[in-house]
Scaffold this active site. Structure first.
Site, PDB file in Angstrom:
ATOM      1  N   ALA A 243       0.792  -1.414   0.081  1.00 39.76           N
ATOM      2  CA  ALA A 243       0.560   0.250  -0.227  1.00 39.76           C
ATOM      3  C   ALA A 243       0.748   0.987  -0.138  1.00 39.76           C
ATOM      4  CB  ALA A 243      -0.939  -0.424   0.785  1.00 39.76           C
ATOM      5  N   HIS A 244       0.011   2.039   0.030  1.00 43.11           N
ATOM      6  CA  HIS A 244       1.447   3.576   0.242  1.00 43.11           C
ATOM      7  C   HIS A 244       2.072   4.264   0.958  1.00 43.11           C
ATOM      8  CE1 HIS A 244      -3.123   5.983   1.661  1.00 43.11           C
ATOM      9  NE2 HIS A 244      -2.858   4.903   2.338  1.00 43.11           N
ATOM     10  N   ASN A 245       3.173   4.306   0.324  1.00 42.72           N
ATOM     11  CA  ASN A 245       3.764   5.158   1.543  1.00 42.72           C
ATOM     12  C   ASN A 245       4.304   3.560   2.557  1.00 42.72           C
ATOM     13  OD1 ASN A 245       1.853   7.511   1.449  1.00 42.72           O
ATOM     14  ND2 ASN A 245       4.398   8.245   1.437  1.00 42.72           N
TER      15      ASN A 245
END
Length: 345
Positions: A243-245
């Site tokens: 997922a993001h980051n």
């Protein structure tokens, strides 16, 4: 590819691998196989004691093995401390798909005039290369790949068919990206107003280091603000969701169907078994191994092996145990009370 298209002397292989050769250096081998399936002309390997029982009867012309197993080998031998690592190196010599890239752009490909292609870059059929893209020397993009605007691909990369890089993705040298993987899609970001969802624009990117391999149909989302970061020499299996980051440290490996929620940081030299789930906003220190199908909901600060969940068992037994799981808190409270009463006496 037919075996006769490969041919190496044992002396040549020993020099490549740094192995001690026991046998005739001029004997040639033309294939790589297991101890069980090997035929004359093949080289096999013994890296696990469980397969030692097959060594004596193997038809292999030569065997990669450890010194401790040499006395049981009736064929030529290449002796090393790590036969499995030697097998990995040999596998590339017998790989029928391994070939040097040739500078070419297929007529059906679409390459933006502002894109920069290095020397000996090979662009396959139906590939789309967007504006501002930079592709390093010797990289190969097979059929149907899409490289979004302002993305950077290092030297010596191999993109199998239908790989998609969204805009602003940076990938280091010698990456291998398998079919259907998607790098840089939007992270799962939405705000709720009590009635419905409002999309949060994902303004970050993805940065991937050198010597990274990403399996088929794996997704690595772009960051919401900063970047999603994958370190050097990270190996990611098929159908993994990052997922993001998220940040993953150098030399870590993730098996199939691992899912990592947003903003979690995984350290260096970590191993995640198949189906492992990591909750969001966690920190996993260096040197952590999480066994298959485990769910991690808290940060891990000490290296070691971690597990959760229950193993498979007879369904009737599992049902009885499941009932008792619900009683654990009550039983613990009763036990604490008994211990307290005993101390009071």
């Amino acid at each position: 590819m037919k075996k006769q298209q490969f041919s190496y002397t044992l002396e040549d292989l020993a020099q490549r691998l740094g192995a001690r050769l026991v046998g005739d250096p001029n004997v040639r081998v033309s294939g790589l196989s297991t101890l069980v399936d090997a035929a004359p002309g093949d080289i096999a390997f013994l890296a696990n004691r469980a397969y030692l029982k097959y060594l004596a009867d193997s038809q292999a012309t030569a065997v990669l093995l450890h010194e401790s197993h040499l006395d049981e080998c009736k064929s030529h031998a290449l002796v090393l401390d790590n036969p499995y690592l030697a097998y990995a190196e040999l596998s590339r010599l017998f790989d029928p798909t391994a070939q040097a890239p040739q500078a070419s752009v297929h007529p059906s490909a679409v390459v933006d005039e502002t894109a920069t292609l290095g020397a000996n870059v090979e662009i396959g059929p139906q590939v789309v290369v967007g504006p501002g893209v930079s592709i390093g020397d010797g990289s190969r993009l097979q059929a149907g790949c899409v490289i979004g605007a302002d993305s950077v691909l290092g030297e010596g990369c191999l993109l199998h068919p239908n790989v998609t890089l969204y805009h602003g993705v940076v990938i280091g040298a010698r990456a291998v990206l398998h079919s259907g993987c998607v790098i840089g899609a939007d992270g799962f970001g939405f705000a709720h107003d009590g009635k419905g969802w409002h999309k949060i624009a994902q303004l970050g990117g993805v940065m991937i280091g050198d010597d990274v391999e990403v399996g088929s149909c794996t997704s690595i989302d772009r960051g919401a603000l900063g970047d999603t970061i994958i370190g050097n020499d990270v190996k990611i299996d098929s159908q993994v969701q990052i997922a993001h980051n998220v940040q993953i440290g150098d030399h870590s490996a993730l098996a199939g169907c691992v899912g990592i929620a947003g903003s979690t940081k995984v350290g260096r030299y970590c191993l995640m078994g198949g189906g492992v789930g990591l909750a969001g906003h966690l920190e996993i220190c260096d040197g952590v191994q999480v066994t298959g199908m485990s769910l991690v909901t808290n940060s891990i600060t000490k290296p070691g092996v971690y597990s959760s969940g229950t193993g498979a068992m007879d369904n009737g037994l599992w049902r009885r145990n499941a009932v008792r799981f619900k009683q654990l808190d009550q039983l613990a409270r009763r036990l604490n009370q008994v211990e307290k009463d005993l101390k009071d006496r």
